[in-house]
Design a protein around this motif. Structure first.
Motif, mmCIF file in Angstrom:
data_model
loop_
_atom_site.group_PDB
_atom_site.id
_atom_site.type_symbol
_atom_site.label_atom_id
_atom_site.label_comp_id
_atom_site.label_asym_id
_atom_site.label_seq_id
_atom_site.Cartn_x
_atom_site.Cartn_y
_atom_site.Cartn_z
ATOM 1 N N ILE A 1 3.214 2.743 3.147
ATOM 2 C CA ILE A 1 2.728 2.982 4.499
ATOM 3 C C ILE A 1 3.531 2.142 5.494
ATOM 4 C CG2 ILE A 1 0.436 3.523 3.604
ATOM 5 C CD1 ILE A 1 -0.531 0.842 4.740
ATOM 6 N N SER A 2 3.622 2.635 6.735
ATOM 7 C CA SER A 2 4.466 1.979 7.739
ATOM 8 C C SER A 2 4.034 0.541 8.007
ATOM 9 C CB SER A 2 4.440 2.786 9.042
ATOM 10 O OG SER A 2 3.115 2.874 9.566
ATOM 11 N N VAL B 1 -3.550 4.216 -1.437
ATOM 12 C CA VAL B 1 -4.424 4.392 -0.274
ATOM 13 C C VAL B 1 -4.417 5.857 0.142
ATOM 14 C CG1 VAL B 1 -4.120 2.036 0.590
ATOM 15 C CG2 VAL B 1 -2.568 3.840 1.358
ATOM 16 N N ARG C 1 -2.192 1.317 10.267
ATOM 17 C CA ARG C 1 -1.239 1.406 11.367
ATOM 18 C C ARG C 1 -1.883 0.992 12.684
ATOM 19 N NH1 ARG C 1 1.869 6.985 12.582
ATOM 20 N NH2 ARG C 1 -0.188 7.578 13.353
ATOM 21 N N GLU D 1 -6.798 5.733 5.335
ATOM 22 C CA GLU D 1 -6.607 4.280 5.224
ATOM 23 C C GLU D 1 -5.250 3.857 5.784
ATOM 24 O OE1 GLU D 1 -9.262 3.178 1.272
ATOM 25 O OE2 GLU D 1 -7.306 4.152 1.022
ATOM 26 N N ALA D 2 -4.233 4.687 5.571
ATOM 27 C CA ALA D 2 -2.902 4.380 6.111
ATOM 28 C C ALA D 2 -2.922 4.392 7.639
ATOM 29 C CB ALA D 2 -1.888 5.381 5.581
ATOM 30 N N ARG E 1 0.825 -1.204 0.000
ATOM 31 C CA ARG E 1 0.000 0.000 0.000
ATOM 32 C C ARG E 1 0.867 1.265 0.000
ATOM 33 N NH1 ARG E 1 -3.577 -2.222 4.919
ATOM 34 N NH2 ARG E 1 -1.501 -3.059 5.376
ATOM 35 N N ASP F 1 3.242 -1.713 6.042
ATOM 36 C CA ASP F 1 3.691 -2.674 5.038
ATOM 37 C C ASP F 1 5.205 -2.758 4.887
ATOM 38 O OD1 ASP F 1 1.088 -3.315 4.544
ATOM 39 O OD2 ASP F 1 0.945 -2.325 2.595
ATOM 40 N N GLN G 1 0.885 5.683 -0.364
ATOM 41 C CA GLN G 1 0.218 6.979 -0.436
ATOM 42 C C GLN G 1 0.973 7.853 -1.432
ATOM 43 O OE1 GLN G 1 -0.131 9.220 3.191
ATOM 44 N NE2 GLN G 1 -1.762 10.499 2.346
#
Length: 331
Positions: free
Chosen positions: A283-284, A304, A313, A308-309, A185, A286, A187
């Motif tokens: 994102i963190s 995303v 998390r 959503e991120a 994912r 993933d 951003q």
């Protein structure tokens, strides 16, 4: 050999001391370093009764061979790299008792990329800027600032006494190694507008494969369509290539695409800035997943939103909180 230590008989392919990293120095050009799969290291530490941030070993693709000077409690998590004691295979994600003089080795890799070895008491190398993590590119931290070598004698800390032999993490609490259907994912970032709408759509439509050049600094991906850039007059200092920008900061997990051809996800030992544009940031939640990908493994990038991120998390945080209660003696 020291009273509480192990000797490296064989170092494996690339085995380093890692904890959860050294945040706070990125603005000085020092990366966070630390475990590529934080979940796996935390799980291993909890299995043997260590604090979450205790230093353990990260072994890539091929496990080391270690001889212990004293009794110890160990756990191996992350990649499917089965541990062996004196040649007898042992379970993963389980606290294993080791007797003085025994040798820990590993069978062939079955899945994933990085295994984590926690030992009760942790690895007692000196802290550098608040962390024992190895940053090999800068010869900083870990064991003499480098990967382990045959003949190294690595000191261990004093065991806490809270670990229990046979403690295990049930299958439904482990993170399974993914071999297909991997989605990462993303951003979209500040420079998203620099590529055409067709390129924006193609980046997320295409299937990419992990390139052989995938390490602690960054994971390179190949196989998707080349990105087309929106025409512009290059600003002073950016150079003529359309993928260049005036030097900027690189967030952890950012995706740079030099020349618009092969995306590179910057990971734990990446540089903190430079002149390549960034298409977005993984994102963190993933980033641990990326650390377990093997070369040539297919992946898809998925766009995303910030909301959503943040939700992802929160899910990852809840997963971490469930680790401790799930530990129990016996299999």
């Amino acid at each position: 050999m020291a009273e509480h230590s192990f000797e490296v008989v064989k170092p494996g392919l690339a085995t380093t001391v890692q904890d959860l990293g050294r945040p706070g120095y990125y603005h000085l050009g020092l990366p966070v370093s630390g475990a590529m799969d934080r979940f796996a290291l935390i799980a291993a530490n909890r299995l043997v009764g260590n604090p979450d941030g205790a230093a353990g070993l990260e072994a890539v693709f091929l496990g080391p061979e270690l001889r212990f000077s004293a009794d110890a409690l160990i756990a191996v998590t992350g990649a499917e790299l089965p541990p062996k004691l004196d040649g007898v295979e042992q379970p993963l994600w389980t606290a294993i008792a080791v007797k003085a003089g025994q040798v820990l080795s590993f069978a062939f890799l079955k899945g994933g990329a990085r295994a984590y070895i926690a030992i009760n008491g942790g690895i007692d190398v000196p802290e550098v800027l608040g962390s024992r993590s190895t940053y090999a590119l800068g010869a900083l931290g870990g064991f003499e600032g480098r990967a382990l070598k045959a003949g190294d004698v690595v000191p261990l800390g004093t065991p806490t006494g809270t670990g229990r032999e046979g403690a295990t993490l049930p299958l439904d609490r482990r993170r399974p190694v993914q071999v297909s259907g991997v989605e990462i994912r993303v951003q979209p970032g500040l420079y998203w507008h620099r590529i055409t709408e067709e390129a924006q759509a193609g980046f997320f439509e295409d299937t990419w494969k992990v390139a052989p050049e995938a390490d602690r600094i960054g994971y390179r991906f190949r196989g998707g369509r080349k990105l087309d850039f929106v025409p512009r007059e290059p600003p002073f200092g950016a150079g003529s290539d359309p993928s260049n920008i005036v030097d900027s900061c690189y967030p952890y997990g950012s995706i740079q695409v030099p020349g618009g051809t092969e995306p590179i996800v910057l990971h734990r030992d990446a540089v903190s800035g430079g002149g390549y544009f960034m298409i977005g940031t993984v994102i963190s939640a993933d980033m641990d997943l990326i650390g377990q990908l093997q070369p040539h493994q297919p992946v898809r990038f998925v766009a995303v939103t910030l909301e959503e991120a943040l939700k992802a998390r929160a899910v990852e945080t809840a997963r971490m909180e469930k680790l401790q209660p799930s530990l129990h003696a016996g299999n």
